[in-house]
Design a protein around this motif. Structure first.
Motif, PDB file in Angstrom:
ATOM      1  N   CYS A 104      43.125 102.015  49.283  1.00  0.00           N
ATOM      2  CA  CYS A 104      42.265 102.254  50.452  1.00  0.00           C
ATOM      3  C   CYS A 104      42.730 103.482  51.222  1.00  0.00           C
ATOM      4  N   VAL A 105      44.012 103.569  51.482  1.00  0.00           N
ATOM      5  CA  VAL A 105      44.559 104.722  52.219  1.00  0.00           C
ATOM      6  C   VAL A 105      44.236 106.011  51.472  1.00  0.00           C
ATOM      7  N   ASP A 106      44.423 105.990  50.159  1.00  0.00           N
ATOM      8  CA  ASP A 106      44.174 107.180  49.356  1.00  0.00           C
ATOM      9  C   ASP A 106      42.716 107.619  49.423  1.00  0.00           C
ATOM     10  N   GLU A 107      41.809 106.678  49.680  1.00  0.00           N
ATOM     11  CA  GLU A 107      40.376 106.981  49.786  1.00  0.00           C
ATOM     12  C   GLU A 107      39.938 107.225  51.230  1.00  0.00           C
ATOM     13  N   GLY A 108      40.887 107.254  52.173  1.00  0.00           N
ATOM     14  CA  GLY A 108      40.543 107.499  53.564  1.00  0.00           C
ATOM     15  C   GLY A 108      40.038 106.276  54.308  1.00  0.00           C
ATOM     16  N   LEU A 109      40.343 105.087  53.787  1.00  0.00           N
ATOM     17  CA  LEU A 109      39.909 103.844  54.402  1.00  0.00           C
ATOM     18  C   LEU A 109      41.068 103.146  55.114  1.00  0.00           C
ATOM     19  N   ALA A 110      40.712 102.272  56.015  1.00  0.00           N
ATOM     20  CA  ALA A 110      41.680 101.424  56.694  1.00  0.00           C
ATOM     21  C   ALA A 110      41.518 100.004  56.164  1.00  0.00           C
ATOM     22  N   SER A 111      42.563  99.193  56.311  1.00  0.00           N
ATOM     23  CA  SER A 111      42.477  97.818  55.833  1.00  0.00           C
ATOM     24  C   SER A 111      43.467  96.932  56.567  1.00  0.00           C
ATOM     25  N   CYS A 112      43.242  95.634  56.416  1.00  0.00           N
ATOM     26  CA  CYS A 112      44.178  94.648  56.949  1.00  0.00           C
ATOM     27  C   CYS A 112      44.065  93.376  56.125  1.00  0.00           C
ATOM     28  N   TRP A 113      45.211  92.818  55.799  1.00  0.00           N
ATOM     29  CA  TRP A 113      45.334  91.601  54.994  1.00  0.00           C
ATOM     30  C   TRP A 113      45.266  90.388  55.903  1.00  0.00           C
ATOM     31  N   LEU A 153      38.250  95.814  54.954  1.00  0.00           N
ATOM     32  CA  LEU A 153      38.435  97.260  54.823  1.00  0.00           C
ATOM     33  C   LEU A 153      37.188  98.019  55.219  1.00  0.00           C
ATOM     34  N   GLY A 154      37.408  99.282  55.534  1.00  0.00           N
ATOM     35  CA  GLY A 154      36.308 100.149  55.919  1.00  0.00           C
ATOM     36  C   GLY A 154      36.842 101.424  56.532  1.00  0.00           C
ATOM     37  N   TYR A 155      35.931 102.222  57.046  1.00  0.00           N
ATOM     38  CA  TYR A 155      36.308 103.457  57.720  1.00  0.00           C
ATOM     39  C   TYR A 155      36.659 103.129  59.167  1.00  0.00           C
TER      40      TYR A 155
END
Length: 175
Positions: A104-113, A153-155
């Motif tokens: 996700c980071v590599d694609e410019g996205l944010a995330s949380c588990w 996840l998302g922008y």
């Protein structure tokens, strides 16, 4: 992105824009996550991709603590383990979820588990309904699979502060 930059940029982010994540980006993230190592190459991890807002909103209610933020995410991935494929499905799924978040980071996205496995829906009722059982009431969790976590996840335009300084050396045992 260099690995060190990727690791420095990865943070748990709980605020997302309404911007949809294109299918081709989702496919790249999943392809990367599917390369995660697994015990004896069992490949016991499965991904359930949810991009319907009504279902994500219901997922946000899987626990009364720690999952409400999911309602604002445009996408969620439930990370599952095939319990027949490996007795180490939890470990395999955790590795896959981590690779998913780094992708996700590599694609410019944010995330949380959000942890699911073994967690109750209600903090004050630890022996009550389980988060995983709640998810099964409206998500097509395959037979023989158990949810380990959900990754929202998302922008996002939110930039969390860098990690605070810590005594990392104290966490290392050298012989």
């Amino acid at each position: 992105m260099e690995f060190k930059e990727l690791m420095a940029a990865r943070r748990s982010v709980r605020r997302f824009s309404d911007r949809a994540v294109p299918r081709e980006v989702v496919d790249r993230i999943l392809a990367e996550a599917l390369t995660a190592p697994s015990s004896r190459n069992s490949r016991s991890t499965r991904f359930l991709v949810v991009d319907r807002h009504d279902l994500i909103a219901r997922m946000a209610g899987m626990r009364d603590y720690g999952s409400a933020f999911m309602e604002g995410a445009p996408l969620a991935v439930v990370v599952l383990g095939d319990t027949a494929a490996s007795d180490l499905w939890r470990v395999n799924a955790a590795i896959s979820a981590t690779v998913l978040q780094l992708a996700c980071v590599d694609e410019g996205l944010a995330s949380c588990w959000v942890h699911v496995d073994g967690r109750p829906r209600r903090k004050d009722d630890p022996e009550g309904e389980r988060a995983a059982d709640y998810l099964r009431t409206f998500l097509p969790v395959p037979e023989g699979c158990e949810p380990l976590c959900a990754v929202a996840l998302g922008y996002s335009d939110f930039r969390p502060a860098p990690l605070p300084a810590a005594d990392d050396e104290a966490r290392i045992i050298r012989l």
